[in-house]
Design a protein around this motif. Structure first.
Motif, PDB file in Angstrom:
ATOM      1  N   UNK A  39       0.800  -1.214   0.000  1.00 52.84           N
ATOM      2  CA  UNK A  39       0.000   0.000   0.000  1.00 52.84           C
ATOM      3  C   UNK A  39       0.840   1.275   0.000  1.00 52.84           C
ATOM      4  N   UNK A  40       2.035   1.223   0.596  1.00 50.20           N
ATOM      5  CA  UNK A  40       2.860   2.438   0.634  1.00 50.20           C
ATOM      6  C   UNK A  40       4.333   2.069   0.800  1.00 50.20           C
ATOM      7  N   UNK A 222      -6.772  15.898   8.943  1.00 51.60           N
ATOM      8  CA  UNK A 222      -5.669  15.253   8.209  1.00 51.60           C
ATOM      9  C   UNK A 222      -5.830  13.739   8.142  1.00 51.60           C
ATOM     10  N   UNK A 223      -6.966  13.240   8.604  1.00 55.00           N
ATOM     11  CA  UNK A 223      -7.186  11.786   8.558  1.00 55.00           C
ATOM     12  C   UNK A 223      -7.169  11.331   7.101  1.00 55.00           C
ATOM     13  N   UNK A 224      -6.342  10.324   6.800  1.00 55.76           N
ATOM     14  CA  UNK A 224      -6.250   9.867   5.418  1.00 55.76           C
ATOM     15  C   UNK A 224      -6.150   8.349   5.367  1.00 55.76           C
ATOM     16  N   UNK A 225      -6.597   7.785   4.252  1.00 57.73           N
ATOM     17  CA  UNK A 225      -6.482   6.347   4.040  1.00 57.73           C
ATOM     18  C   UNK A 225      -5.812   6.119   2.703  1.00 57.73           C
ATOM     19  N   UNK A 226      -4.907   5.137   2.671  1.00 55.36           N
ATOM     20  CA  UNK A 226      -4.168   4.834   1.447  1.00 55.36           C
ATOM     21  C   UNK A 226      -4.257   3.339   1.186  1.00 55.36           C
ATOM     22  N   UNK A 227      -4.550   3.000  -0.073  1.00 57.16           N
ATOM     23  CA  UNK A 227      -4.578   1.604  -0.473  1.00 57.16           C
ATOM     24  C   UNK A 227      -3.918   1.502  -1.836  1.00 57.16           C
ATOM     25  N   UNK A 228      -2.975   0.577  -1.985  1.00 58.45           N
ATOM     26  CA  UNK A 228      -2.257   0.406  -3.249  1.00 58.45           C
ATOM     27  C   UNK A 228      -1.743   1.753  -3.775  1.00 58.45           C
ATOM     28  N   UNK A 229      -1.116   2.552  -2.875  1.00 61.98           N
ATOM     29  CA  UNK A 229      -0.471   3.823  -3.225  1.00 61.98           C
ATOM     30  C   UNK A 229      -1.452   4.921  -3.649  1.00 61.98           C
ATOM     31  N   UNK A 230      -2.771   4.714  -3.443  1.00 59.09           N
ATOM     32  CA  UNK A 230      -3.745   5.750  -3.823  1.00 59.09           C
ATOM     33  C   UNK A 230      -4.600   6.123  -2.622  1.00 59.09           C
ATOM     34  N   UNK A 231      -4.970   7.423  -2.538  1.00 59.43           N
ATOM     35  CA  UNK A 231      -5.873   7.819  -1.456  1.00 59.43           C
ATOM     36  C   UNK A 231      -7.258   7.202  -1.645  1.00 59.43           C
ATOM     37  N   UNK A 241      -7.505  -0.544   4.457  1.00 60.83           N
ATOM     38  CA  UNK A 241      -6.600   0.499   3.960  1.00 60.83           C
ATOM     39  C   UNK A 241      -5.782   1.023   5.133  1.00 60.83           C
ATOM     40  N   UNK A 242      -4.627   1.634   4.840  1.00 59.92           N
ATOM     41  CA  UNK A 242      -3.794   2.211   5.893  1.00 59.92           C
ATOM     42  C   UNK A 242      -4.352   3.563   6.292  1.00 59.92           C
ATOM     43  N   UNK A 243      -4.733   3.680   7.559  1.00 60.93           N
ATOM     44  CA  UNK A 243      -5.311   4.917   8.081  1.00 60.93           C
ATOM     45  C   UNK A 243      -4.235   5.657   8.857  1.00 60.93           C
ATOM     46  N   UNK A 244      -4.093   6.966   8.602  1.00 61.30           N
ATOM     47  CA  UNK A 244      -3.092   7.718   9.359  1.00 61.30           C
ATOM     48  C   UNK A 244      -3.523   9.168   9.456  1.00 61.30           C
ATOM     49  N   UNK A 245      -2.789   9.923  10.268  1.00 60.68           N
ATOM     50  CA  UNK A 245      -3.045  11.354  10.392  1.00 60.68           C
ATOM     51  C   UNK A 245      -1.700  12.060  10.524  1.00 60.68           C
ATOM     52  N   UNK A 246      -1.654  13.325  10.115  1.00 57.16           N
ATOM     53  CA  UNK A 246      -0.412  14.077  10.249  1.00 57.16           C
ATOM     54  C   UNK A 246      -0.100  14.288  11.735  1.00 57.16           C
ATOM     55  N   UNK A 247       1.206  14.359  12.030  1.00 54.24           N
ATOM     56  CA  UNK A 247       1.665  14.420  13.411  1.00 54.24           C
ATOM     57  C   UNK A 247       1.922  15.868  13.811  1.00 54.24           C
ATOM     58  N   UNK A 248       1.361  16.291  14.934  1.00 51.63           N
ATOM     59  CA  UNK A 248       1.648  17.623  15.487  1.00 51.63           C
ATOM     60  C   UNK A 248       2.891  17.516  16.374  1.00 51.63           C
TER      61      UNK A 248
END
Ligand code: SAH
Length: 332
Positions: A39-40, A222-231, A241-248
């Motif tokens: 995925x990434x 900033x919550x985002x999900x990525x699967x196979x290199x695509x949002x 899918x890979x769920x992540x958020x930007x880090x403060x």
């Protein structure tokens, strides 16, 4: 429907924070998400130079701290174990350092633990930082770990902040309530930063946190999900899918200094790797190689350092014991 999607529906509404925690757990438990077929791709998978420079960074601060005869080298969320394998390779350049090291991995995913064991058989695995021994100084690295920790989101509705939830409407998962501005915080991330800081203060050492993020506070979702290199939509396939958020990073630095550690001024990944000499390392590695091999190494360096690639989006924060020297790479 995934098992997790069923669980979310049965328990809705649940907070975004709980949703993200459950989705990350399910996602990492069962798979190897890295690389071209995954995925990434992360920095240690782009080039061995990434882990090698972190190894050199650790060796340098260890030496300037007097070269203690034992040191715990720990990684949070080691993925495939690539960063640590490259780090240990570089550590061999300073045999007294290599001999002092015990390796510790903090990893919850059984699938990834199995992959890590192939790369770094001598590691010790722990479910949390609390399992790392405290009888020697600690050198710690966390690359793309904090972005996977759950964020709490609040949404402003008619002038009041309300926790953002995941709910079910007409059979579909949706965010609720709908509203205006969104703000985020990462209570678990702050807890982890404070735990690292207490350890550094008590046992000596230094830590490197690398991730995509910003110096907050800042509003926005900033919550985002990525699967196979695509949002993809973060609610579309929970746990798939890979769920992540930007880090403060300001929030992490604040939690860490509040717990007794020092924090060096945050730097971009590009500036940090350049300060550690990634260009010299590239020149050494490419000497005598054919044009194609040299080009591959040069483009990996650009990917890690260029502002339009990973160089500016990714940031580096160093925490260190008040009894230890300031680590390299942060002086302007
Ligand atoms: N550092 C690696 C992998 C980053 S992906 C790299 O740069 O390639 C995130 C990693 O953190 C995975 O290994 C995942 O299994 C682990 N992880 C995610 N949440 C975790 C948690 N709460 N506790 C421990 N490990 C976690």
């Amino acid at each position: 429907m995934t098992a997790l999607a069923g669980w979310v529906r049965a328990n809705a509404p649940i907070s975004v924070e709980r949703y993200m925690a459950a989705a990350a757990q399910a996602y990492y438990a069962a798979r190897d998400p890295f690389g071209r077929g995954g995925d990434f791709i992360t920095a240690p998978e782009v080039s061995q130079m990434f882990g090698e420079l972190i190894g050199a960074w650790m060796a340098d601060v260890w030496r300037r701290a007097g070269g203690p005869s034992r040191v715990h080298v720990a990684e949070l969320g080691p993925g495939r174990g690539t960063l640590m394998a490259d780090l240990l390779g570089a550590a061999r350049a300073l045999p007294a350092f290599a001999d002092a090291i015990d390796v510790h991995f903090v990893e919850t995913s059984p699938a990834l633990r199995a992959i890590q064991a192939k790369r770094v058989p001598a590691a010790h695995w722990h479910a949390s930082i609390d399992g790392i021994p405290d009888d020697a100084p600690l050198l710690l690295v966390a690359n793309e770990f904090f972005d996977a920790l759950p964020v709490r989101q609040e949404v402003s509705v008619e002038g009041a902040w309300r926790q953002r939830m995941v709910d079910v409407r007409a059979g579909e998962l949706v965010f609720a309530p709908e509203g205006g501005t969104i703000r985020e915080s990462a209570p678990e991330g702050a807890d982890v930063a404070a735990t690292i800081a207490r350890r550094l203060t008590r046992q000596g050492g230094a830590a490197l946190i690398i991730d995509y993020g910003y110096w907050g506070p800042r509003e926005g979702d900033t919550l985002q999900a990525v699967s196979a290199h695509k949002p993809v939509n973060p609610l579309a396939a929970p746990g798939e899918a890979d769920l992540s958020a930007h880090v403060d990073f300001a929030a992490l630095a604040h939690a860490a200094t509040g717990a007794g550690a020092r924090a060096a001024p945050m730097r971009s990944q590009g500036a940090f790797l350049t300060a550690l000499g990634i260009d010299h390392r590239r020149d050494r590695l490419t000497r005598g190689l054919d044009a194609e091999a040299a080009h591959a190494i040069a483009s990996a360096v650009r990917r890690l350092t260029a502002p339009q690639a990973m160089g500016e989006l990714f940031k580096v924060l160093a925490l260190y014991s008040p009894d230890w020297p300031e680590p390299a790479g942060f002086r302007r």
